[in-house]
Design an enzyme around this catalytic site. Structure first.
Site, PDB file in Angstrom:
ATOM      1  N   LYS A 126       0.813  -1.210   0.000  1.00 48.61           N
ATOM      2  CA  LYS A 126       0.000   0.000   0.000  1.00 48.61           C
ATOM      3  C   LYS A 126       0.852   1.268   0.000  1.00 48.61           C
ATOM      4  O   LYS A 126       0.555   2.243   0.669  1.00 48.61           O
ATOM      5  CB  LYS A 126      -0.937   0.005   1.202  1.00 48.61           C
ATOM      6  CG  LYS A 126      -1.819  -1.240   1.244  1.00 48.61           C
ATOM      7  CD  LYS A 126      -3.082  -1.026   2.012  1.00 48.61           C
ATOM      8  CE  LYS A 126      -3.980  -2.223   2.068  1.00 48.61           C
ATOM      9  NZ  LYS A 126      -4.311  -2.848   0.818  1.00 48.61           N
ATOM     10  N   CYS A 127       1.913   1.242  -0.788  1.00 49.17           N
ATOM     11  CA  CYS A 127       2.883   2.334  -0.848  1.00 49.17           C
ATOM     12  C   CYS A 127       2.815   2.974  -2.231  1.00 49.17           C
ATOM     13  O   CYS A 127       2.475   2.306  -3.210  1.00 49.17           O
ATOM     14  CB  CYS A 127       4.279   1.733  -0.610  1.00 49.17           C
ATOM     15  SG  CYS A 127       5.653   2.872  -0.768  1.00 49.17           S
ATOM     16  N   GLY A 128       3.154   4.238  -2.304  1.00 48.13           N
ATOM     17  CA  GLY A 128       3.219   4.894  -3.608  1.00 48.13           C
ATOM     18  C   GLY A 128       4.235   4.242  -4.536  1.00 48.13           C
ATOM     19  O   GLY A 128       4.143   4.371  -5.759  1.00 48.13           O
TER      20      GLY A 128
END
Length: 160
Positions: free
Chosen positions: A35-37
């Site tokens: 769930k990271c850019g």
């Protein structure tokens, strides 16, 4: 045998993931998060894995939830996410701590005191290139994408 190859992690399926199985290979160790850019880097990591695996290269994904809680899921969630969204075929460990007092042995070796490239992991998708003999050859920042020339050149040099 190097200290790197002496380590065993838990794989996402709970089975032991012995780094002895990677002896003689060039390995790109990456702390990953769903769930990271930077999560789209999974696609480039899988492409690298596919492109160079026949030459003795592997990516090793190491999920970590230490950065803004960006890997909150269970091992099953992580496996499903990686398979469904990115077709990940490289080995993935269960979640570990990469910084702090509970830092996993792997990250003590990669980034701890006395390491070739010491210092805390700064964010998800920090990368370490490990040679066939288990020596750490390079460290790349999270924002350095796996398909950048500096990474490709380091991998190709290590494979040569």
């Amino acid at each position: 045998m190097s200290a790197f190859h002496d380590l065993t992690l838990d794989a996402l399926d709970g089975k032991p993931l012995s780094l002895k199985t990677l002896k003689g290979q060039v390995v790109l160790v990456v702390n990953v998060a769903s769930k990271c850019g930077l999560t789209p880097q999974y696609a480039a990591l899988e492409n690298l894995h596919q492109q160079y695996k026949e030459q003795g290269f592997s990516v090793l994904g190491v999920p970590c939830n230490q950065f803004a809680g960006q890997e909150p899921g269970t091992e099953e969630d992580i496996q499903a996410f990686c398979s469904l969204n990115y077709g990940v075929s490289f080995p993935l460990s269960s979640k570990v701590e990469v910084n702090g007092p509970a830092r996993h042995q792997l990250y003590r070796l990669l980034a701890g005191e006395g390491a070739e490239f010491p210092g805390d992991i700064t964010w998800n998708f920090e990368k370490f290139l490990v040679g066939p003999d288990g020596r750490v050859l390079a460290r790349f920042s999270p924002r350095t994408t796996p398909d950048e020339a500096t990474v490709i050149q380091a991998i190709e040099k290590a494979l040569a």
